[in-house]
Design a protein around this motif. Structure first.
Motif, short mmCIF file in Angstrom:
data_model
loop_
_atom_site.label_atom_id
_atom_site.label_comp_id
_atom_site.label_asym_id
_atom_site.label_seq_id
_atom_site.Cartn_x
_atom_site.Cartn_y
_atom_site.Cartn_z
N GLY A 56 -16.55 -13.12 -3.48
CA GLY A 56 -15.98 -13.76 -4.64
C GLY A 56 -15.56 -12.71 -5.65
N ALA A 57 -15.35 -13.13 -6.89
CA ALA A 57 -14.84 -12.20 -7.89
C ALA A 57 -15.47 -12.44 -9.25
N VAL A 58 -15.63 -11.34 -10.00
CA VAL A 58 -16.10 -11.38 -11.39
C VAL A 58 -14.97 -10.87 -12.26
N LEU A 59 -14.49 -11.72 -13.17
CA LEU A 59 -13.43 -11.31 -14.09
C LEU A 59 -13.95 -11.35 -15.53
N LEU A 60 -13.71 -10.26 -16.25
CA LEU A 60 -14.14 -10.18 -17.64
C LEU A 60 -12.92 -9.88 -18.50
N ASP A 61 -12.63 -10.78 -19.40
CA ASP A 61 -11.42 -10.68 -20.23
C ASP A 61 -10.18 -10.45 -19.37
N GLY A 62 -10.13 -11.14 -18.24
CA GLY A 62 -8.97 -11.11 -17.37
C GLY A 62 -8.94 -9.97 -16.37
N ALA A 63 -9.84 -9.00 -16.50
CA ALA A 63 -9.87 -7.85 -15.59
C ALA A 63 -10.90 -8.09 -14.49
N ASP A 64 -10.51 -7.81 -13.25
CA ASP A 64 -11.43 -7.95 -12.11
C ASP A 64 -12.38 -6.76 -12.10
N ILE A 65 -13.68 -7.02 -12.35
CA ILE A 65 -14.68 -5.94 -12.39
C ILE A 65 -15.63 -6.00 -11.19
N THR A 66 -15.25 -6.78 -10.18
CA THR A 66 -16.14 -7.00 -9.03
C THR A 66 -16.60 -5.70 -8.40
N ASN A 67 -15.72 -4.70 -8.33
CA ASN A 67 -16.06 -3.43 -7.69
C ASN A 67 -16.13 -2.27 -8.67
N THR A 68 -16.16 -2.59 -9.96
CA THR A 68 -16.26 -1.55 -11.00
C THR A 68 -17.68 -1.01 -11.06
N PRO A 69 -17.87 0.31 -11.22
CA PRO A 69 -19.23 0.85 -11.37
C PRO A 69 -19.97 0.17 -12.52
N ALA A 70 -21.28 0.01 -12.36
CA ALA A 70 -22.09 -0.75 -13.32
C ALA A 70 -21.91 -0.26 -14.75
N HIS A 71 -21.88 1.06 -14.95
CA HIS A 71 -21.86 1.61 -16.31
C HIS A 71 -20.51 1.41 -17.00
N LEU A 72 -19.51 0.95 -16.26
CA LEU A 72 -18.18 0.73 -16.84
C LEU A 72 -17.85 -0.75 -17.02
N ARG A 73 -18.80 -1.63 -16.70
CA ARG A 73 -18.49 -3.06 -16.68
C ARG A 73 -18.52 -3.73 -18.05
N ARG A 100 -30.04 -3.03 -29.41
CA ARG A 100 -29.69 -1.90 -28.55
C ARG A 100 -28.61 -2.31 -27.55
N VAL A 101 -28.76 -3.53 -27.00
CA VAL A 101 -27.73 -4.03 -26.08
C VAL A 101 -26.41 -4.23 -26.81
N LEU A 102 -26.44 -4.82 -28.00
CA LEU A 102 -25.20 -5.11 -28.72
C LEU A 102 -24.50 -3.84 -29.21
N LEU A 103 -25.28 -2.79 -29.50
CA LEU A 103 -24.68 -1.53 -29.93
C LEU A 103 -23.86 -0.86 -28.82
N SER A 104 -24.13 -1.24 -27.57
CA SER A 104 -23.35 -0.70 -26.45
C SER A 104 -21.98 -1.36 -26.34
N GLU A 105 -21.71 -2.32 -27.26
CA GLU A 105 -20.42 -3.01 -27.34
C GLU A 105 -20.04 -3.72 -26.04
N PRO A 106 -20.94 -4.60 -25.55
CA PRO A 106 -20.62 -5.34 -24.33
C PRO A 106 -19.53 -6.38 -24.60
N ARG A 107 -18.86 -6.81 -23.54
CA ARG A 107 -17.87 -7.88 -23.67
C ARG A 107 -18.42 -9.20 -23.14
N ALA A 108 -19.64 -9.15 -22.59
CA ALA A 108 -20.36 -10.36 -22.17
C ALA A 108 -21.85 -10.06 -22.26
N LEU A 109 -22.64 -11.10 -22.52
CA LEU A 109 -24.09 -10.93 -22.64
C LEU A 109 -24.78 -11.80 -21.60
N LEU A 110 -25.69 -11.19 -20.85
CA LEU A 110 -26.47 -11.90 -19.84
C LEU A 110 -27.93 -11.88 -20.25
#
Length: 211
Positions: free
Chosen positions: A61-78, A149-159
């Motif tokens: 399947g696929a994970v899209l964040l703000d329209g970008a496919d991050i399914t295979n993006t390295p964890a630290h760049l997601r 600490r999590v929010l200071l990393s400027e995430p685009r989604a929160l889990l």
């Protein structure tokens, strides 16, 4: 650009056995609650989204964040922020240093970093706590530091992975309300894994039950 977190038939597999699957869209500022008994793969789905899936498992399947496919993006760049049941503060660092750890590496100025940390502490009612040892904090204070600490990393989604599970009932409601409010203030899509129906009710969004 399509904002929010979209999971297109995201499935986690162990060999040929499907562990869990989820098809959902979470708009900015909305909270989707994921419920179900232990062992149905809720945390594995979060790991698939953050790119930290156990090597013994795989996802389709696929994970899209703000329209970008991050399914295979390295964890630290997601740009996906994750809050656990344990606050995971570094015991050898001060509160301020713990928060600074979450700041983007692109923010190099020492003054800017200190100002950002101080503003984060002020936002959650902990002004002046930067020099403190995390061991001296209450459970609620530790939870607030972990959130910022999590929010200071400027995430685009929160889990949220059972993020309120270790807190007593009164503290749980306070911290939960704070997390939801801070996420909504930043217009973040939120995916919350929980066993607690009150968490889901407080979130006020869609509830999906696995298993």
């Amino acid at each position: 650009m399509t904002k929010g977190l979209q999971l297109n038939t995201l499935a986690v597999w162990h060999g040929t056995r499907q562990v869990a699957s989820l098809d959902a869209r979470i708009e900015p500022g909305q909270i989707l609650s994921l419920m179900g008994p232990s062992g149905v793969g809720k945390s594995s789905l979060l790991a698939a989204i953050t790119g930290t899936l156990d090597p013994a498992l795989r996802c389709t399947g696929a994970v899209l964040l703000d329209g970008a496919d991050i399914t295979n993006t390295p964890a630290h760049l997601r740009r996906t922020g994750l809050l656990f049941q344990d606050d995971l503060l570094f015991p050898h660092m001060s509160v301020g240093a713990n928060l600074a750890f979450g700041l983007p590496a692109t923010l190099r100025s020492r003054l800017s970093r200190r100002e950002r940390v101080d503003a984060a502490l002020d936002e959650v009612g902990l002004s002046g706590f930067a020099p403190r040892d995390p061991a001296t904090l209450s459970g609620g204070q530790r939870a607030r530091v972990a959130l910022m600490r999590v929010l200071l990393s400027e995430p685009r989604a929160l889990l949220l992975d059972e993020a309120f599970g270790r807190l007593d009932a009164t503290l749980r409601a306070q911290v939960r309300d704070l997390v939801f409010a801070r996420a909504r203030a930043r217009n973040l899509p939120v995916l919350m894994v929980t066993h607690d129906a009150e968490d889901a009710q407080a979130a006020g969004g869609q509830v999906i039950t696995l298993g």
